[in-house]
Design an enzyme around this catalytic site. Structure first.
Site, PDB file in Angstrom:
ATOM      1  N   ASP A  95      -8.751  -8.881  -1.298  1.00 57.14           N
ATOM      2  CA  ASP A  95      -8.271  -7.533  -1.630  1.00 57.14           C
ATOM      3  C   ASP A  95      -7.864  -7.554  -3.103  1.00 57.14           C
ATOM      4  O   ASP A  95      -6.671  -7.506  -3.435  1.00 57.14           O
ATOM      5  CB  ASP A  95      -7.096  -7.153  -0.725  1.00 57.14           C
ATOM      6  CG  ASP A  95      -6.645  -5.708  -0.934  1.00 57.14           C
ATOM      7  OD1 ASP A  95      -7.318  -4.986  -1.697  1.00 57.14           O
ATOM      8  OD2 ASP A  95      -5.617  -5.322  -0.349  1.00 57.14           O
TER       9      ASP A  95
ATOM     10  N   GLN B  85       0.838  -1.202   0.000  1.00 56.80           N
ATOM     11  CA  GLN B  85       0.000   0.000   0.000  1.00 56.80           C
ATOM     12  C   GLN B  85       0.872   1.251   0.000  1.00 56.80           C
ATOM     13  O   GLN B  85       1.801   1.367   0.793  1.00 56.80           O
ATOM     14  CB  GLN B  85      -0.921   0.000   1.216  1.00 56.80           C
ATOM     15  CG  GLN B  85      -1.963  -1.099   1.203  1.00 56.80           C
ATOM     16  CD  GLN B  85      -3.107  -0.821   0.236  1.00 56.80           C
ATOM     17  OE1 GLN B  85      -3.124   0.185  -0.453  1.00 56.80           O
ATOM     18  NE2 GLN B  85      -4.057  -1.738   0.176  1.00 56.80           N
TER      19      GLN B  85
ATOM     20  N   TYR C 149      -5.574 -12.839  -2.763  1.00 53.64           N
ATOM     21  CA  TYR C 149      -4.848 -11.666  -3.272  1.00 53.64           C
ATOM     22  C   TYR C 149      -3.966 -11.088  -2.157  1.00 53.64           C
ATOM     23  O   TYR C 149      -4.014  -9.902  -1.860  1.00 53.64           O
ATOM     24  CB  TYR C 149      -5.806 -10.596  -3.798  1.00 53.64           C
ATOM     25  CG  TYR C 149      -6.809 -11.108  -4.803  1.00 53.64           C
ATOM     26  CD1 TYR C 149      -6.495 -11.170  -6.161  1.00 53.64           C
ATOM     27  CD2 TYR C 149      -8.066 -11.531  -4.396  1.00 53.64           C
ATOM     28  CE1 TYR C 149      -7.417 -11.644  -7.084  1.00 53.64           C
ATOM     29  CE2 TYR C 149      -8.990 -12.012  -5.310  1.00 53.64           C
ATOM     30  CZ  TYR C 149      -8.661 -12.064  -6.652  1.00 53.64           C
ATOM     31  OH  TYR C 149      -9.573 -12.539  -7.559  1.00 53.64           O
TER      32      TYR C 149
ATOM     33  N   CYS D 240     -10.605  -1.378  -3.915  1.00 51.29           N
ATOM     34  CA  CYS D 240     -10.049  -0.104  -4.370  1.00 51.29           C
ATOM     35  C   CYS D 240     -10.904   0.518  -5.465  1.00 51.29           C
ATOM     36  O   CYS D 240     -10.523   1.548  -6.026  1.00 51.29           O
ATOM     37  CB  CYS D 240      -8.610  -0.292  -4.870  1.00 51.29           C
ATOM     38  SG  CYS D 240      -8.434  -1.449  -6.238  1.00 51.29           S
TER      39      CYS D 240
END
Length: 541
Positions: free
Chosen positions: A378, A280, A309, A405
């Site tokens: 994710d 991140q 993921y 996201c």
């Protein structure tokens, strides 16, 4: 609805924002997208483009400027395509992002769920720990103009670290001093394509110069320029990318100076980061994001958790602190190697990792009888493939924690999860990327214990094979389809088509014992590809 004319000026009120941060106005029932507009403002706008279902406009005059409007501090605002909200106060930016998530869950997901909160950044500037600077054909280094590949030269960016900016400028000085050519994507010629920089919590940095070839002139001087500009540089790498297209990094690296990795800490854990590692980009907000995911998971120390993921294992290892057993899955082999190293480095003994496609790993673990209590996902911006959702649901976890996201694909996927008996119960937004239009969401889905929920059972019983069935394995069929058609098919879909062709004759194969159970149907294009494979392996005429 009366059509609007290009070049004409209309008066309207801005009533919201698009997913890209554009103001939304409605004129004669038509939607007009207006850059740099603020909610609540009455403006005169000029139509600049007529599209199929909407219009683009520009501000001619603002009749009543909003108190949420501010003068952008960034000198590149409106030129560089990186930030969308430099003209808004930060509270208004957070409102826009929370509303974007709410709209996606309501309109796309069909939910009556309220987004609980948006967790803003304490420091919305200079937060990126990874920076990628494209190099223009003229040698300029900066960022792309919106919707173009034209590089806007930039010396200081409000969301990059000072070390990253100084590194990029040092590479530019080296290029000018020694007349090193820049890559021209229209011709495929020239050398330097990108400058990539990682920076850790201690301020150390790792520089990678991406070139169209295997070497460049004056390599020692390149390392000297970078380390002189940023003394805390721990490594300078050269990456070879000779492919045409938008992919930034190639597969080959050489170390010109120092080492090829960076160490960083996140959530009290230490991670080894190579240049291509997924991590991140906003470290502080990542801790907020993972904290919210752990809160939604509600672990007590007795659970088995599957993390799809998983990347280099950041979320997985955070989960391991509160779970009995965690399993991480990721398709990128170097990431899995890093994840295993990170587990050893942090003395985490209850985590294990598998390398493979999320759909295949989930299907295999399900067929092996894994029944996790919690599944976390994710995925990239494109969201989850239907096969992944089906396999996750087949495992029957009590909770699914979805870290997203992209609000649009989250809305789409929670709607599909609902069909498999999982209801979205909580959602919170996290501002990982202040200034930009991007926003992260954590969503909790819980298993419904009601009669009409859909259950999927995938039982890959390979023991009782017919002669035709024994000619090719599921893996061989999947490999054939991937190589010839360029997409993946699941074991579930292969089993459906084999049954349709009479290859599988066992009663109730791949079906649930529930009368009202449903199984996702193989799409036509994948059915045709599987049929082609069955013919290739002489399993059908």
């Amino acid at each position: 609805m009366e059509a609007l004319e290009k070049g004409s000026v209309y008066t309207a009120v801005i009533d919201g924002y698009s997913s890209e941060g554009l103001g939304i106005a409605r004129v004669n029932g038509a939607v007009v997208f207006v850059p740099h507009a603020v909610r609540g403002e009455e403006i005169d706008l000029r139509i600049t483009k007529v599209m199929k279902t909407s219009y683009a406009g520009e501000i001619v005059k603002i009749h009543n400027p909003s108190p949420e409007r501010m003068e952008p501090e960034c000198p590149y605002a409106g030129k560089c395509g990186g930030c969308a909200y430099r003209h808004l106060t930060y509270p208004e930016e957070l409102w826009a992002k929370r509303q974007r998530v709410q709209d996606a869950l309501t309109r796309i997901g069909g939910l009556e769920l309220t987004v609980e909160e948006i967790l803003g950044a304490k420091n919305p500037e200079h937060y990126r720990n990874k920076s990628q600077y494209p190099v223009g054909a003229d040698g300029s280094i900066g960022f792309f103009q919106a919707r173009t590949h034209k590089v806007v030269p930039i010396r200081r960016c409000l969301i990059q670290t000072e070390a990253a900016d100084r590194t990029a400028q040092a590479v530019g000085e080296w290029m000018r001093r020694y007349k090193i050519s820049a890559y021209d994507e229209t011709t495929g010629k020239g050398l330097v394509r990108h400058v990539c920089v990682r920076v850790n919590r201690k301020g150390e940095s790792l520089c990678c110069v991406v070139v169209n070839g295997n070497k460049v002139p004056r390599e020692p001087e390149l390392a000297a320029y970078v380390t002189a500009a940023v003394p805390h540089t721990v490594g300078v790498l050269l990456n070879s990318n000779t492919r045409r297209g938008n992919v930034v990094l190639g597969d080959k690296y050489r170390t010109l100076f120092g080492r090829n990795y960076l160490m960083d800490t996140l959530c009290g854990l230490e991670f080894k980061l190579s240049m291509p590692s997924f991590y991140q980009v906003n470290r502080d907000q990542a801790e907020v994001l993972y904290g919210k995911a752990l809160e939604f998971a509600g672990l007590t120390g007795n659970e088995t958790v599957l993390d799809l993921y998983c990347g280099i294992g950041t979320i997985t290892l955070c989960l391991a602190k509160a779970a009995k057993r965690v399993i991480g899955a990721e398709i990128v082999p170097p990431a899995i190697r890093d994840a295993k190293e990170n587990a050893l480095r942090n003395h985490v003994e209850n985590a294990e990792f598998f390398c493979g496609d999320a759909a295949d790993i989930a299907a295999k673990l399900e067929s092996d009888g894994l029944r996790p209590d919690v599944v976390t996902v994710d995925p990239p911006r494109k969201g989850l493939a239907p096969e992944v959702i089906a396999s996750v649901a087949a495992m029957g976890p009590e909770k699914v924690v979805y870290v997203s996201c992209d609000p649009a694909t989250l809305g789409r996927d929670v709607k599909i999860f609902r069909e498999f008996g999982y209801e979205a119960k909580r959602a919170a937004a996290v501002d990982m990327f202040p200034g930009t239009a991007h926003v992260e969401t954590v969503c909790l889905l819980s298993k419904l214990n009601v009669k009409h929920h859909i259950e999927v059972e995938i039982t890959m019983d390979e023991l009782d094979l017919t002669a035709a069935e024994s000619k090719a394995t599921y893996d061989e069929i999947k490999a054939y389809v991937l190589e010839k058609f360029g997409f993946k098919v699941s074991q579930l879909y292969i089993a459906q088509i084999k049954r349709k062709c009479g290859i599988i004759e066992r009663k109730n194969y791949n079906q649930s014992k529930k009368e009202d159970a449903k199984v996702p149907k193989c799409p036509p294009e994948k059915e045709a590809a599987i049929m082609d494979a069955l013919k290739h392996f002489q399993m059908i005429p």
